[in-house]
Scaffold this motif. Structure first.
Motif, PDB file in Angstrom:
ATOM      1  N   MET A   1       0.822  -1.198   0.000  1.00 23.21           N
ATOM      2  CA  MET A   1       0.000   0.000   0.000  1.00 23.21           C
ATOM      3  C   MET A   1       0.862   1.256   0.000  1.00 23.21           C
ATOM      4  SD  MET A   1      -2.916   1.502  -0.047  1.00 23.21           S
ATOM      5  CE  MET A   1      -4.097   0.209   0.319  1.00 23.21           C
ATOM      6  N   ARG A   2       1.974   1.198   0.784  1.00 22.76           N
ATOM      7  CA  ARG A   2       2.835   2.362   0.846  1.00 22.76           C
ATOM      8  C   ARG A   2       3.480   2.638  -0.492  1.00 22.76           C
ATOM      9  NH1 ARG A   2       4.828  -0.281   6.285  1.00 22.76           N
ATOM     10  NH2 ARG A   2       3.336   0.633   7.730  1.00 22.76           N
ATOM     11  N   MET A 185       3.266   9.386   1.497  1.00 22.98           N
ATOM     12  CA  MET A 185       2.548  10.441   0.800  1.00 22.98           C
ATOM     13  C   MET A 185       2.125  11.519   1.793  1.00 22.98           C
ATOM     14  SD  MET A 185      -0.844  10.149  -1.611  1.00 22.98           S
ATOM     15  CE  MET A 185      -1.535  11.598  -2.400  1.00 22.98           C
ATOM     16  N   ILE A 186       2.302  12.785   1.402  1.00 20.54           N
ATOM     17  CA  ILE A 186       1.936  13.911   2.247  1.00 20.54           C
ATOM     18  C   ILE A 186       1.044  14.876   1.479  1.00 20.54           C
ATOM     19  CG2 ILE A 186       4.042  13.833   3.653  1.00 20.54           C
ATOM     20  CD1 ILE A 186       5.073  16.195   1.918  1.00 20.54           C
ATOM     21  N   ILE A 187       0.349  15.725   2.225  1.00 21.01           N
ATOM     22  CA  ILE A 187      -0.305  16.905   1.686  1.00 21.01           C
ATOM     23  C   ILE A 187       0.388  18.106   2.309  1.00 21.01           C
ATOM     24  CG2 ILE A 187      -2.413  18.284   1.655  1.00 21.01           C
ATOM     25  CD1 ILE A 187      -2.528  15.965  -0.241  1.00 21.01           C
ATOM     26  N   GLN A 188       0.860  19.017   1.460  1.00 21.66           N
ATOM     27  CA  GLN A 188       1.569  20.194   1.943  1.00 21.66           C
ATOM     28  C   GLN A 188       0.729  21.441   1.720  1.00 21.66           C
ATOM     29  OE1 GLN A 188       5.205  20.159  -0.314  1.00 21.66           O
ATOM     30  NE2 GLN A 188       4.155  20.271  -2.281  1.00 21.66           N
ATOM     31  N   ASN A 213      -0.898   8.617   6.340  1.00 18.28           N
ATOM     32  CA  ASN A 213      -1.047   7.239   6.826  1.00 18.28           C
ATOM     33  C   ASN A 213      -0.845   7.237   8.337  1.00 18.28           C
ATOM     34  OD1 ASN A 213       1.724   6.660   7.610  1.00 18.28           O
ATOM     35  ND2 ASN A 213       2.241   6.491   5.438  1.00 18.28           N
ATOM     36  N   PRO A 214      -1.144   6.142   9.013  1.00 19.56           N
ATOM     37  CA  PRO A 214      -1.093   6.125  10.487  1.00 19.56           C
ATOM     38  C   PRO A 214       0.269   6.458  11.085  1.00 19.56           C
ATOM     39  CG  PRO A 214      -2.369   4.266   9.673  1.00 19.56           C
ATOM     40  CD  PRO A 214      -1.744   4.892   8.479  1.00 19.56           C
ATOM     41  N   TRP A 219       5.847  10.218  13.024  1.00 24.94           N
ATOM     42  CA  TRP A 219       6.704  11.002  12.131  1.00 24.94           C
ATOM     43  C   TRP A 219       7.000  12.341  12.780  1.00 24.94           C
ATOM     44  CZ3 TRP A 219       5.271  14.666   7.741  1.00 24.94           C
ATOM     45  CH2 TRP A 219       6.395  14.953   6.955  1.00 24.94           C
ATOM     46  N   ILE A 220       8.256  12.661  12.960  1.00 23.22           N
ATOM     47  CA  ILE A 220       8.639  13.831  13.744  1.00 23.22           C
ATOM     48  C   ILE A 220       8.310  15.152  13.049  1.00 23.22           C
ATOM     49  CG2 ILE A 220      10.464  12.590  14.967  1.00 23.22           C
ATOM     50  CD1 ILE A 220      12.494  13.890  13.093  1.00 23.22           C
ATOM     51  N   TYR A 221       8.072  15.115  11.733  1.00 22.82           N
ATOM     52  CA  TYR A 221       7.809  16.359  10.997  1.00 22.82           C
ATOM     53  C   TYR A 221       6.331  16.573  10.696  1.00 22.82           C
ATOM     54  CZ  TYR A 221      12.862  16.349  10.278  1.00 22.82           C
ATOM     55  OH  TYR A 221      14.222  16.339  10.465  1.00 22.82           O
ATOM     56  N   ASN A 222       5.479  15.725  11.195  1.00 22.82           N
ATOM     57  CA  ASN A 222       4.061  15.878  10.901  1.00 22.82           C
ATOM     58  C   ASN A 222       3.541  17.192  11.490  1.00 22.82           C
ATOM     59  OD1 ASN A 222       1.685  14.505   9.681  1.00 22.82           O
ATOM     60  ND2 ASN A 222       0.846  14.772  11.737  1.00 22.82           N
ATOM     61  N   ASN A 223       2.976  18.044  10.610  1.00 20.71           N
ATOM     62  CA  ASN A 223       2.450  19.356  11.008  1.00 20.71           C
ATOM     63  C   ASN A 223       3.497  20.241  11.666  1.00 20.71           C
ATOM     64  OD1 ASN A 223      -0.169  19.161   9.995  1.00 20.71           O
ATOM     65  ND2 ASN A 223      -0.923  18.128  11.832  1.00 20.71           N
ATOM     66  N   LYS A 224       4.765  20.026  11.314  1.00 21.51           N
ATOM     67  CA  LYS A 224       5.845  20.895  11.793  1.00 21.51           C
ATOM     68  C   LYS A 224       6.232  21.852  10.651  1.00 21.51           C
ATOM     69  CE  LYS A 224       6.623  19.117  15.923  1.00 21.51           C
ATOM     70  NZ  LYS A 224       5.608  18.030  15.942  1.00 21.51           N
ATOM     71  N   PRO A 225       6.567  23.083  10.965  1.00 23.64           N
ATOM     72  CA  PRO A 225       6.846  24.067   9.905  1.00 23.64           C
ATOM     73  C   PRO A 225       8.152  23.794   9.185  1.00 23.64           C
ATOM     74  CG  PRO A 225       7.298  25.014  12.056  1.00 23.64           C
ATOM     75  CD  PRO A 225       6.661  23.687  12.314  1.00 23.64           C
TER      76      PRO A 225
END
Length: 236
Positions: A1-2, A185-188, A213-214, A219-225
């Motif tokens: 899936m990834r 996969m990310i949304i920026q 994904n879960p 993930w240390i950068y999730n929603n980090k600037p």
């Protein structure tokens, strides 16, 4: 899936790139084209004008009640050399700017005591902003005393970006909570500004990434600037 997620992003990026190839010819829409402008000269105040631009010349019309006057008050030849000499003129325009962009370099500040990172992951985004253009028309004389006219431009704009991308998920970016590596996969999303001239178009962006994904929980950068260097291709 990834892996399929990564392939999906790549397909989207390629489709967007192929589509945007048709816009290379449209990139000049941010050049000096027919339309409404504000004209500022060395000796006069700013006035509203309409420009009729062709390959050979620029016809300048006064703007009366938001409509061009029936007769032009100035003609500026572009491809010929003559005896006409113009003082510096500046044509100013504001417009909506829609671009396909890519953040080619991201700087991620230090988090959780880990070193800051520069990343070059695959990504693309739609940019929408408000643009300001300045076109400078100067007259110069050749050794025979005949005049020729040169146009240079400068522009800048500010707006928002949003789009898909990929990022490396690894032991480093999860504080060793995941032992393998893969591209997630990310949304920026974020805000961006461009500076444009005759030579180059580039800008800077500040944004956030959201992992789809879960593993976003580790993930240390999730929603980090992050701060990014951005390039774009005009769509309008």
């Amino acid at each position: 899936m990834r892996n399929s997620n990564t392939h999906f992003v790549i397909i989207i990026w390629l489709v967007g790139l192929l589509t945007s190839c048709n816009t290379f010819e449209k990139a000049s829409t941010h050049g000096l084209n027919s339309g409404y402008y504000k004209l500022k000269t060395e000796n006069k105040n700013t006035q509203n004008v309409y420009l009729d631009v062709t390959n050979e010349q620029i016809d300048v019309y006064h703007q009366i009640k938001r409509q061009p006057d029936k007769k032009q008050f100035l003609t500026i030849p572009l491809n010929t050399i003559d005896s006409t000499f113009f003082s510096l003129m500046v044509f100013k325009k504001q417009s909506l700017d829609v671009d396909i962009t890519s953040i080619i370099l991201k700087y991620r500040p230090s988090v959780y005591g880990l070193p800051a990172q520069f990343t070059t992951d695959l990504n693309m985004a739609l940019y929408v902003g408000w643009r300001y253009d300045y076109f400078y028309l100067k007259s110069k004389k050749d050794p025979l005393g005949k005049s020729y006219h040169k146009i240079s431009n400068f522009g800048y704009d500010f707006g928002v970006i949003a789009g898909p991308g990929t990022t490396l998920i690894s032991p480093f970016t999860t504080q060793n909570k995941r032992t393998d590596e893969y591209s997630g996969m990310i949304i920026q999303t974020g805000i961006a500004g461009f500076i444009e001239s005759n030579v180059a178009s580039f800008g800077f962006a500040i944004g956030y990434d959201y992992l789809l994904n879960p593993d976003r929980k580790i993930w240390i950068y999730n929603n980090k600037p992050w701060i990014g260097f951005i390039v774009g291709i005009a769509l309008n």
